[in-house]
Design a protein around this motif. Sequence first.
Motif, PDB file in Angstrom:
ATOM      1  N   GLY A  38       0.887  -1.308  -0.091  1.00 32.05           N
ATOM      2  CA  GLY A  38       0.157   0.075   0.164  1.00 32.05           C
ATOM      3  C   GLY A  38       0.911   1.318   0.103  1.00 32.05           C
ATOM      4  N   GLU A  39       1.896   1.224   0.774  1.00 30.76           N
ATOM      5  CA  GLU A  39       2.887   2.446   0.515  1.00 30.76           C
ATOM      6  C   GLU A  39       3.390   2.584  -0.800  1.00 30.76           C
ATOM      7  N   VAL A  40       3.687   1.569  -1.649  1.00 31.74           N
ATOM      8  CA  VAL A  40       4.290   1.791  -2.853  1.00 31.74           C
ATOM      9  C   VAL A  40       2.893   2.522  -3.837  1.00 31.74           C
ATOM     10  N   THR A  41       1.902   1.618  -3.611  1.00 31.34           N
ATOM     11  CA  THR A  41       0.839   1.956  -4.584  1.00 31.34           C
ATOM     12  C   THR A  41       0.212   3.523  -4.291  1.00 31.34           C
ATOM     13  N   LYS A  74      -9.590  -8.404  -5.408  1.00 33.15           N
ATOM     14  CA  LYS A  74      -9.785  -7.512  -4.442  1.00 33.15           C
ATOM     15  C   LYS A  74      -8.584  -6.960  -3.964  1.00 33.15           C
ATOM     16  N   LEU A  75      -7.349  -7.337  -4.129  1.00 38.62           N
ATOM     17  CA  LEU A  75      -6.008  -6.866  -3.458  1.00 38.62           C
ATOM     18  C   LEU A  75      -5.838  -5.542  -3.357  1.00 38.62           C
ATOM     19  N   VAL A  76      -6.193  -4.912  -4.163  1.00 35.93           N
ATOM     20  CA  VAL A  76      -6.088  -3.096  -4.182  1.00 35.93           C
ATOM     21  C   VAL A  76      -7.291  -2.663  -3.716  1.00 35.93           C
ATOM     22  N   ASP A  77      -7.413  -1.938  -2.609  1.00 36.03           N
ATOM     23  CA  ASP A  77      -8.778  -1.134  -2.047  1.00 36.03           C
ATOM     24  C   ASP A  77      -8.335   0.332  -2.215  1.00 36.03           C
ATOM     25  N   GLY A  78      -9.387   0.909  -1.967  1.00 41.20           N
ATOM     26  CA  GLY A  78      -9.381   2.654  -1.890  1.00 41.20           C
ATOM     27  C   GLY A  78      -8.142   3.274  -1.056  1.00 41.20           C
ATOM     28  N   SER A  79      -7.885   2.631   0.176  1.00 42.87           N
ATOM     29  CA  SER A  79      -6.891   3.083   0.947  1.00 42.87           C
ATOM     30  C   SER A  79      -5.330   2.869   0.393  1.00 42.87           C
ATOM     31  N   MET A  80      -5.239   2.262  -0.617  1.00 46.41           N
ATOM     32  CA  MET A  80      -3.964   1.778  -1.320  1.00 46.41           C
ATOM     33  C   MET A  80      -3.687   2.712  -2.795  1.00 46.41           C
ATOM     34  N   VAL A  81      -4.736   3.711  -2.803  1.00 44.78           N
ATOM     35  CA  VAL A  81      -4.809   4.472  -4.231  1.00 44.78           C
ATOM     36  C   VAL A  81      -4.655   6.050  -3.969  1.00 44.78           C
ATOM     37  N   LYS A  82      -3.718   6.509  -4.767  1.00 45.90           N
ATOM     38  CA  LYS A  82      -3.620   7.767  -4.425  1.00 45.90           C
ATOM     39  C   LYS A  82      -4.677   8.770  -5.036  1.00 45.90           C
ATOM     40  N   PRO A  83      -5.369   9.696  -4.437  1.00 51.13           N
ATOM     41  CA  PRO A  83      -6.531  10.471  -5.223  1.00 51.13           C
ATOM     42  C   PRO A  83      -6.212  11.015  -6.511  1.00 51.13           C
ATOM     43  N   GLY A  84      -7.010  10.603  -7.466  1.00 48.36           N
ATOM     44  CA  GLY A  84      -6.855  11.023  -8.700  1.00 48.36           C
ATOM     45  C   GLY A  84      -5.909  10.044  -9.682  1.00 48.36           C
ATOM     46  N   SER A 122     -14.474   0.087  -3.746  1.00 47.23           N
ATOM     47  CA  SER A 122     -13.600   1.076  -2.856  1.00 47.23           C
ATOM     48  C   SER A 122     -12.945   1.986  -3.554  1.00 47.23           C
ATOM     49  N   VAL A 123     -12.219   1.612  -4.398  1.00 49.67           N
ATOM     50  CA  VAL A 123     -11.510   2.523  -5.387  1.00 49.67           C
ATOM     51  C   VAL A 123     -12.222   3.703  -6.159  1.00 49.67           C
ATOM     52  N   LEU A 124     -13.350   3.446  -6.321  1.00 50.51           N
ATOM     53  CA  LEU A 124     -14.094   4.539  -7.295  1.00 50.51           C
ATOM     54  C   LEU A 124     -14.133   5.704  -6.670  1.00 50.51           C
TER      55      LEU A 124
END
Length: 200
Positions: free
Chosen positions: A113-116, A130-140, A163-165
């Motif tokens: 998550g820190e890297v993503t 569903k490995l990647v969720d919203g907490s792992m994504v940079k806004p935008g 979650s990512v949407l």
Amino acid sequence: DLNKRDDVDGILLQLPLPAGLDDDALSGLIAPEKDVDGLTTLNAGRVVQGRDALVPCTPSGVMILLEHAGAELSGAEAVVVGRSNLVGRPVASLLLAKNATVTTCHSRTRDLGEVTRRADVLIACVGSPKLVDGSMVKPGAIVIDVGTTRTEDGLSGDVDFDSVLGTAGAVTPVPGGVGPMTIACLLENTIKAAEARASA
């Protein structure tokens, strides 16, 4: 036999193969000029070197989706989660060719998550639902979900879409995102192979 036939312009080996069959060895039997999935060593090497090649279809589709989403790749931080020869490695090479700064993550990556969260462009292609969720994504960020795993609830991508949407600037669905692009790029490669053979 297919390599020698003049009425065959492209050969696709549908992966994954059944247990006991060697993907790499059998892909290696395909003539590079008919390798419309871009999996032979010659085509893979050309992609890494940034030379003209039959580029693997799914990575090609990812790049078209990024262009359509308006991604500014030059200087962008791109993170690829997955390092397969089919998607992860070639898409990293294609991103590098567009002057992105590329980080490849895999099963040994510490604190994924820190890297993503640094990624302006995030490509998930590991095959883990569903490995990647919203907490792992940079806004935008632009998120491309290549993963497709059959679960009890149907097909699932590597990205938790709902979650990512709300965080991502754009995210592809599974199914219906990268899959149709892969097919389109396969057809494009077949035409390219046919034209190259006709002019040889």
